[in-house]
Design a protein around this motif. Sequence first.
Motif, PDB file in Angstrom:
ATOM      1  N   TRP A  62       0.916  -1.330   0.146  1.00  0.00           N
ATOM      2  CA  TRP A  62       0.072  -0.035   0.320  1.00  0.00           C
ATOM      3  C   TRP A  62       0.628   1.366  -0.080  1.00  0.00           C
ATOM      4  O   TRP A  62       0.632   2.328  -0.679  1.00  0.00           O
ATOM      5  CB  TRP A  62      -1.085   0.090   1.240  1.00  0.00           C
ATOM      6  CG  TRP A  62      -2.112  -1.064   0.818  1.00  0.00           C
ATOM      7  CD1 TRP A  62      -2.439  -2.073   1.530  1.00  0.00           C
ATOM      8  CD2 TRP A  62      -2.984  -0.696  -0.043  1.00  0.00           C
ATOM      9  NE1 TRP A  62      -3.526  -2.807   0.925  1.00  0.00           N
ATOM     10  CE2 TRP A  62      -4.079  -1.963  -0.115  1.00  0.00           C
ATOM     11  CE3 TRP A  62      -3.458   0.339  -0.875  1.00  0.00           C
ATOM     12  CZ2 TRP A  62      -5.121  -1.948  -0.776  1.00  0.00           C
ATOM     13  CZ3 TRP A  62      -4.583   0.035  -1.949  1.00  0.00           C
ATOM     14  CH2 TRP A  62      -5.296  -1.015  -1.575  1.00  0.00           C
ATOM     15  N   LYS A  78       1.828   1.945  -3.560  1.00  0.00           N
ATOM     16  CA  LYS A  78       0.622   2.210  -4.382  1.00  0.00           C
ATOM     17  C   LYS A  78       0.472   3.850  -4.118  1.00  0.00           C
ATOM     18  O   LYS A  78       0.217   4.480  -5.214  1.00  0.00           O
ATOM     19  CB  LYS A  78      -0.499   1.278  -3.950  1.00  0.00           C
ATOM     20  CG  LYS A  78      -0.615   0.046  -4.525  1.00  0.00           C
ATOM     21  CD  LYS A  78      -1.304   0.016  -5.888  1.00  0.00           C
ATOM     22  CE  LYS A  78      -1.609  -1.284  -6.304  1.00  0.00           C
ATOM     23  NZ  LYS A  78      -2.033  -1.368  -7.642  1.00  0.00           N
ATOM     24  N   ILE A  79       0.751   4.082  -2.914  1.00  0.00           N
ATOM     25  CA  ILE A  79       0.143   5.726  -2.423  1.00  0.00           C
ATOM     26  C   ILE A  79       1.271   6.490  -3.204  1.00  0.00           C
ATOM     27  O   ILE A  79       1.300   7.515  -3.759  1.00  0.00           O
ATOM     28  CB  ILE A  79       0.215   5.731  -0.914  1.00  0.00           C
ATOM     29  CG1 ILE A  79      -0.945   5.139  -0.390  1.00  0.00           C
ATOM     30  CG2 ILE A  79       0.337   7.354  -0.809  1.00  0.00           C
ATOM     31  CD1 ILE A  79      -1.236   5.021   0.959  1.00  0.00           C
ATOM     32  N   PHE A 133       0.967   6.415  -7.097  1.00  0.00           N
ATOM     33  CA  PHE A 133      -0.233   7.304  -7.333  1.00  0.00           C
ATOM     34  C   PHE A 133       0.161   8.757  -7.109  1.00  0.00           C
ATOM     35  O   PHE A 133      -0.207   9.519  -8.148  1.00  0.00           O
ATOM     36  CB  PHE A 133      -1.384   7.108  -6.517  1.00  0.00           C
ATOM     37  CG  PHE A 133      -2.814   8.103  -6.728  1.00  0.00           C
ATOM     38  CD1 PHE A 133      -3.569   7.791  -7.751  1.00  0.00           C
ATOM     39  CD2 PHE A 133      -2.839   8.844  -5.802  1.00  0.00           C
ATOM     40  CE1 PHE A 133      -4.261   8.606  -8.172  1.00  0.00           C
ATOM     41  CE2 PHE A 133      -3.792   9.736  -6.327  1.00  0.00           C
ATOM     42  CZ  PHE A 133      -4.840   9.578  -7.169  1.00  0.00           C
ATOM     43  N   THR A 134       0.825   9.104  -6.003  1.00  0.00           N
ATOM     44  CA  THR A 134       1.268  10.752  -6.063  1.00  0.00           C
ATOM     45  C   THR A 134       2.211  10.925  -6.907  1.00  0.00           C
ATOM     46  O   THR A 134       1.942  12.288  -7.503  1.00  0.00           O
ATOM     47  CB  THR A 134       1.855  10.641  -4.267  1.00  0.00           C
ATOM     48  OG1 THR A 134       1.176  10.312  -3.668  1.00  0.00           O
ATOM     49  CG2 THR A 134       2.505  12.179  -4.098  1.00  0.00           C
ATOM     50  N   ILE A 161       2.364   9.807 -10.044  1.00  0.00           N
ATOM     51  CA  ILE A 161       1.571   9.951 -11.205  1.00  0.00           C
ATOM     52  C   ILE A 161       0.515  11.211 -11.328  1.00  0.00           C
ATOM     53  O   ILE A 161       0.407  11.880 -12.233  1.00  0.00           O
ATOM     54  CB  ILE A 161       0.759   8.590 -11.651  1.00  0.00           C
ATOM     55  CG1 ILE A 161       1.729   7.559 -11.762  1.00  0.00           C
ATOM     56  CG2 ILE A 161      -0.233   8.859 -12.588  1.00  0.00           C
ATOM     57  CD1 ILE A 161       1.007   6.087 -12.183  1.00  0.00           C
ATOM     58  N   ALA A 162      -0.052  11.605 -10.122  1.00  0.00           N
ATOM     59  CA  ALA A 162      -0.777  12.770 -10.022  1.00  0.00           C
ATOM     60  C   ALA A 162       0.090  13.981 -10.230  1.00  0.00           C
ATOM     61  O   ALA A 162      -0.219  14.940 -10.917  1.00  0.00           O
ATOM     62  CB  ALA A 162      -1.444  12.547  -8.844  1.00  0.00           C
TER      63      ALA A 162
END
Length: 118
Positions: A7, A10-11, A14-15, A17-18
Amino acid sequence: MMHKKFWIKKIIGFTIIAIACLAALAWVVMLLWNGVLAEVVQVSTVTYWQALGLLVLSKILFGGFRGKGGDYKKKWKEKMEQKLAGLSEEEREKIKEEWRNRCNMWKRNSVNNDTPSQ
């Protein structure tokens, strides 16, 4: 322990990519502003950071920070259904007809219901 690492990765992913998407969007806004608006409307060109600021400003002015748009629409629909539930069938039809007329006036090719058809 293994599940927690999954996790965290993943976080972090994602951060990253954002942030990359936001950076790319700001770059596109800068290119469009400088390529189109500076030529057509004779406005000053903007820097990358000004383009990023324009994105944030447009989000505040036009998007707001109310979260999911679907929730807002759902609450509005429920509120309207509650208001309509207390009315008689004739009153509901009158309101629906009024809204149909209001919406139809914006259509370009709408036919005026007041004029008799020949």
